[in-house]
Design a protein around this motif. Structure first.
Motif, PDB file in Angstrom:
ATOM      1  N   UNK A   1       0.836  -1.210   0.000  1.00  0.00           N
ATOM      2  CA  UNK A   1       0.000   0.000   0.000  1.00  0.00           C
ATOM      3  C   UNK A   1       0.868   1.255   0.000  1.00  0.00           C
TER       4      UNK A   1
ATOM      5  N   UNK B   1      -9.030  -7.480  -6.452  1.00  0.00           N
ATOM      6  CA  UNK B   1      -8.042  -8.049  -7.361  1.00  0.00           C
ATOM      7  C   UNK B   1      -6.646  -8.161  -6.770  1.00  0.00           C
TER       8      UNK B   1
ATOM      9  N   UNK C   1      -7.534  -0.669  11.361  1.00  0.00           N
ATOM     10  CA  UNK C   1      -6.245  -1.038  10.780  1.00  0.00           C
ATOM     11  C   UNK C   1      -5.881   0.052   9.789  1.00  0.00           C
TER      12      UNK C   1
ATOM     13  N   UNK D   1      -4.518  -0.438   7.026  1.00  0.00           N
ATOM     14  CA  UNK D   1      -4.598  -0.964   5.669  1.00  0.00           C
ATOM     15  C   UNK D   1      -5.940  -0.631   5.046  1.00  0.00           C
ATOM     16  N   UNK D   2      -5.927  -0.547   3.714  1.00  0.00           N
ATOM     17  CA  UNK D   2      -7.190  -0.300   3.011  1.00  0.00           C
ATOM     18  C   UNK D   2      -7.451  -1.414   1.999  1.00  0.00           C
ATOM     19  N   UNK D   3      -7.060  -1.177   0.748  1.00  0.00           N
ATOM     20  CA  UNK D   3      -7.451  -2.106  -0.313  1.00  0.00           C
ATOM     21  C   UNK D   3      -6.828  -3.487  -0.206  1.00  0.00           C
ATOM     22  N   UNK D   4      -5.738  -3.609   0.519  1.00  0.00           N
ATOM     23  CA  UNK D   4      -5.094  -4.921   0.576  1.00  0.00           C
ATOM     24  C   UNK D   4      -5.610  -5.795   1.708  1.00  0.00           C
ATOM     25  N   UNK D   5      -6.414  -5.202   2.588  1.00  0.00           N
ATOM     26  CA  UNK D   5      -6.766  -5.944   3.795  1.00  0.00           C
ATOM     27  C   UNK D   5      -7.608  -7.177   3.511  1.00  0.00           C
ATOM     28  N   UNK D   6      -8.518  -7.041   2.577  1.00  0.00           N
ATOM     29  CA  UNK D   6      -9.420  -8.170   2.285  1.00  0.00           C
ATOM     30  C   UNK D   6      -8.616  -9.384   1.814  1.00  0.00           C
ATOM     31  N   UNK D   7      -7.734  -9.142   0.874  1.00  0.00           N
ATOM     32  CA  UNK D   7      -6.931 -10.233   0.333  1.00  0.00           C
ATOM     33  C   UNK D   7      -6.004 -10.811   1.398  1.00  0.00           C
ATOM     34  N   UNK D   8      -5.481  -9.964   2.232  1.00  0.00           N
ATOM     35  CA  UNK D   8      -4.579 -10.422   3.286  1.00  0.00           C
ATOM     36  C   UNK D   8      -5.337 -11.310   4.280  1.00  0.00           C
ATOM     37  N   UNK D   9      -6.541 -10.883   4.643  1.00  0.00           N
ATOM     38  CA  UNK D   9      -7.354 -11.685   5.564  1.00  0.00           C
ATOM     39  C   UNK D   9      -7.680 -13.029   4.947  1.00  0.00           C
TER      40      UNK D   9
ATOM     41  N   UNK E   1       2.472  -9.145  -1.787  1.00  0.00           N
ATOM     42  CA  UNK E   1       1.124  -8.648  -2.066  1.00  0.00           C
ATOM     43  C   UNK E   1       1.132  -8.013  -3.447  1.00  0.00           C
TER      44      UNK E   1
ATOM     45  N   UNK F   1      -0.836  -6.127  -6.328  1.00  0.00           N
ATOM     46  CA  UNK F   1      -2.034  -5.335  -6.607  1.00  0.00           C
ATOM     47  C   UNK F   1      -2.617  -5.736  -7.954  1.00  0.00           C
ATOM     48  N   UNK F   2      -3.869  -5.391  -8.168  1.00  0.00           N
ATOM     49  CA  UNK F   2      -4.530  -5.734  -9.433  1.00  0.00           C
ATOM     50  C   UNK F   2      -3.905  -5.041 -10.631  1.00  0.00           C
TER      51      UNK F   2
END
Lengths: 466, 466
Positions: free
Chosen positions: A58, A125, B45, B47-55, B128, B130-131
């Motif tokens: 990020x 994604x 947390x 984190x923003x956009x990466x949190x879902x994938x990390x979880x 990680x 990103x798309x």
């Protein structure tokens, strides 16, 4: 003394109340809503081992490149962080400096046009790959290919309505590039004294010729253009392998085979954003590419849909011997991307992609409509099964023709106008043609359009110049 | 009335002080140090956009497979989550069911032996993506290869002390597999009437022969074993390309070329965990593989170190024409893994890897020391420049010889003992030999050792059986 006592207790009481007011304010306002300044409340995210990498990703994504470039995790490091890699004619450490007079590079089919879509869909994604993800050569249920990914590719084709996959085999390759060669090997003669004749119709993508010649197998020979071949050879009993690009690169038209022999259908551009989809393609061997579909060219992923089991096993054998299958990290990433592409029956994704291409073509066509010096390919409306209406194609490339007699080398003419295209001879066509890529970043396209507008206005303003 | 007032103010004061105490306790003790039970403090947390994938990734990693398997993000879905993929003879939904009598599969060189190291270093080796990570075909400063990764590969070799990279070119491939073929093309004759002769020394890795024959170029021909060739041909003025595997697969010995012609050094196993490193290798063309170094076979990554510029350009051209470079997702992942491997001068990593192999060899050698029916390759101590002492090699494979006259097919003999190995003929050697893989998961190795122990004890207990 009593008065002092009362006074003392009074002060303590006031102090106590004041402290309570402070605490309340702190707790109910200062829980983070004050923003980053309020650091006192320690906060434990529920993530553990992945948090560091997620934060790092990020942070890099947040590096400002003025909207005219991108920083990546593995970029060169400068002052402790990855550098901005700039688009078009932008430069400088934060890509804010536009280089005046810089040429518009429309040479490569580098598909950055869809980058905004993936940024908008960041959360869905992103893919997090652990240090121990799929270390094995094999999947549990297949030596080389992800069953889940195979499933989603079939769903994708069902949704796009552009290919029959039922009762067909699928093989993954490192880009469709690899599968072109695998297909030639799989379809070619096993008798060295009688190699298969490999052909394509001009203008054709140079890789068919370069790859086939490079591998220089005893089993096949690149023979060139289908029309020349047809006029010089009877195609009966001839062992031919014909590359059929549909839609064509560079023109963007839907095509069929012309020779009646074995075929390799290169469907890299057969998606709703580039062409109306009249119906699902149903040929013996069809090759698709992620690069042009979603824009993920760097990922290197393509797939072949094959009817015949024997051909399938040969293509598989090629991939096995060439590199023991493709990267499992790549397969995971592609799975993530495709899951998003097919959401809501593919509407958000394909509408975004189509609108992007349509907009570019509308503006491009307008510029060329003012020119007699240059022309681009004609486009004819067709019914699209995906969008359920008649639409004009919006091909990935403009196939420009220099109309003036003296403009024999169109690439050079464009270059003088500070536009870099690919010469017609790269496609075995005449240099009177040049190809311009319309699928690069928005910055690249804007600059291309600007340069074309300038060029056309020169034409109209002053016939002598250039 | 005054007394009531005093009483009233007294109560308020006490209440206020009590509230002070409560707030203080809440703030300075209840900031999370009570653990997960304390949920009242809202926690955001960063984190923003990466949190879902990390979880998602952490949730899948947390799926219990009883320590005898692994669940992956892209595994087949059962009851809403990826299934456990089990090691060795374990099975069932959580890999807790050991199948009695199941054979120990020691066929493949599937390098899961290092999985525990990567799990221990989870935070540093997670990547990680990103798309929109590197959608382009090219890097900013190179058409196909990451400059950062090139840099770290050179550091790796400097630390391991196993290859000279200064003033050498590096090319990445989809596994070393791909580079073997690229190297043959690059070194081979350009005159079809006089193809290069490709050779290797028995026992050799089957891919050299299978790949070379498959591509069937007019420019080269696979001729077989170096010794047979040498006795039948003068090597003067002969166009030969010799595959030199060092250490050998399967034996694990260090080797040099025998023919005096062009060479391709396959150094897949030339790392401190498999062999003492006498010094840095300095040959014209050396190929390395990530698979055997770090265990990431599924990633498909290898590299060639090349001296000659012309040869380098040809190898690069192969990779370009075959598949337009390798996946940029793969290159990012490899960069992450190598950064950890070289930490603290590579000591934690190489010590872990070596100790794993040494332990397996100590136990294996002990079992075989009790056998007259089976023998394994002799190992001789050598000075290792990395560990700064004399050590025995600990090869990736046991090269088993069946000593009894009647045991002509060693693979079959082992199979009867519920051990699956690879027959000697796969390496163009006699079937009196069989190869057993020692680099699979700990579960696989334990079962292998158990079966071998049983087999050897049968031999000692009852000469009639088996």
């Amino acid at each position: 003394m009593n008065k002092m006592k009362k006074y003392y207790y009074g002060i303590c009481f006031l102090i106590s109340v004041a402290i309570n007011i402070l605490f309340s304010t702190y707790l109910y306002v200062g829980d983070g809503r004050w923003g980053e300044n309020n650091q006192e409340i320690s906060c434990r995210s529920s993530l553990t081992w992945s948090e560091k990498a997620a934060s790092e990703a990020e942070a890099v994504a947040a590096i400002s490149c003025s909207g005219h470039g991108r920083a990546f995790l593995d970029g060169s490091i400068s002052y402790g962080q990855p550098v901005c890699e700039c688009y078009g004619c932008y430069g400088g450490t934060d890509c804010s400096e536009l280089s005046p007079g810089c040429a518009a590079d429309a040479n490569s089919g580098d598909p950055i046009y869809l980058e905004p879509f993936w940024m908008q869909n960041a959360a869905d994604t992103t893919v997090v790959i652990s240090g121990w993800h799929r270390m094995s050569y094999e999947y549990d249920d297949d030596p080389m290919m992800s069953t889940e990914l195979d499933k989603y590719i079939r769903k994708l084709h069902s949704i796009a309505g552009n290919a029959i996959t039922q009762d067909r085999y699928i093989v993954f390759g490192v880009g469709s590039s690899q599968l072109l060669s695998a297909a030639v090997y799989a379809l070619s003669s096993e008798i060295s004294s009688s190699p298969s004749n490999v052909l394509a119709s001009i203008p054709f993508y140079h890789l068919y010729k370069d790859q086939t010649r490079f591998f220089n197998s005893e089993n096949f020979l690149f023979r060139g253009d289908t029309s020349s071949w047809k006029s010089n050879n009877s195609t009966d009993n001839m062992d031919v392998i014909e590359f059929v690009t549909s839609p064509t690169n560079p023109g963007g038209e839907l095509k069929k085979a012309v020779l009646g022999g074995k075929t390799i259908y290169d469907h890299a551009y057969f998606w709703p954003q580039f062409t109306p989809i009249p119906g699902p393609s149903d040929h013996d061997l069809m090759i698709f590419s992620l690069s042009k579909l979603t824009g993920h060219a760097g990922t290197r992923f393509g797939w072949a849909i094959i009817k015949d089991k024997d051909v399938y096993e040969k293509v598989l054998n090629y991939i096995y011997l060439a590199n023991a299958g493709i990267s499992k990290d790549t397969q995971l990433r592609v799975l993530k991307v495709l899951k998003v592409a097919i959401k809501e029956d593919g509407k958000p994704f394909f509408e975004f992609a189509y609108n992007k291409m349509k907009d570019r073509w509308d503006r491009l066509a307008f510029v060329f409509s003012n020119s007699t010096r240059f022309s681009i390919q004609q486009r004819h409306p067709l019914h699209c099964n995906f969008f359920h209406e008649s639409r004009l194609p919006s091909p990935a490339y403009a196939w420009v023709r220099c109309e003036r007699d003296e403009d024999e080398d169109c690439r050079v003419v464009l270059e003088a106008g500070r536009i870099i295209g690919q010469s017609g001879s790269t496609f075995s066509a005449k240099d009177r043609y040049a190809r311009l890529s319309l699928i690069k970043s928005q910055d690249d396209f804007e600059l291309l359009l600007q340069r074309l507008t300038e060029l056309v206005s020169f034409e109209n303003g002053n016939m002598e110049t250039m």
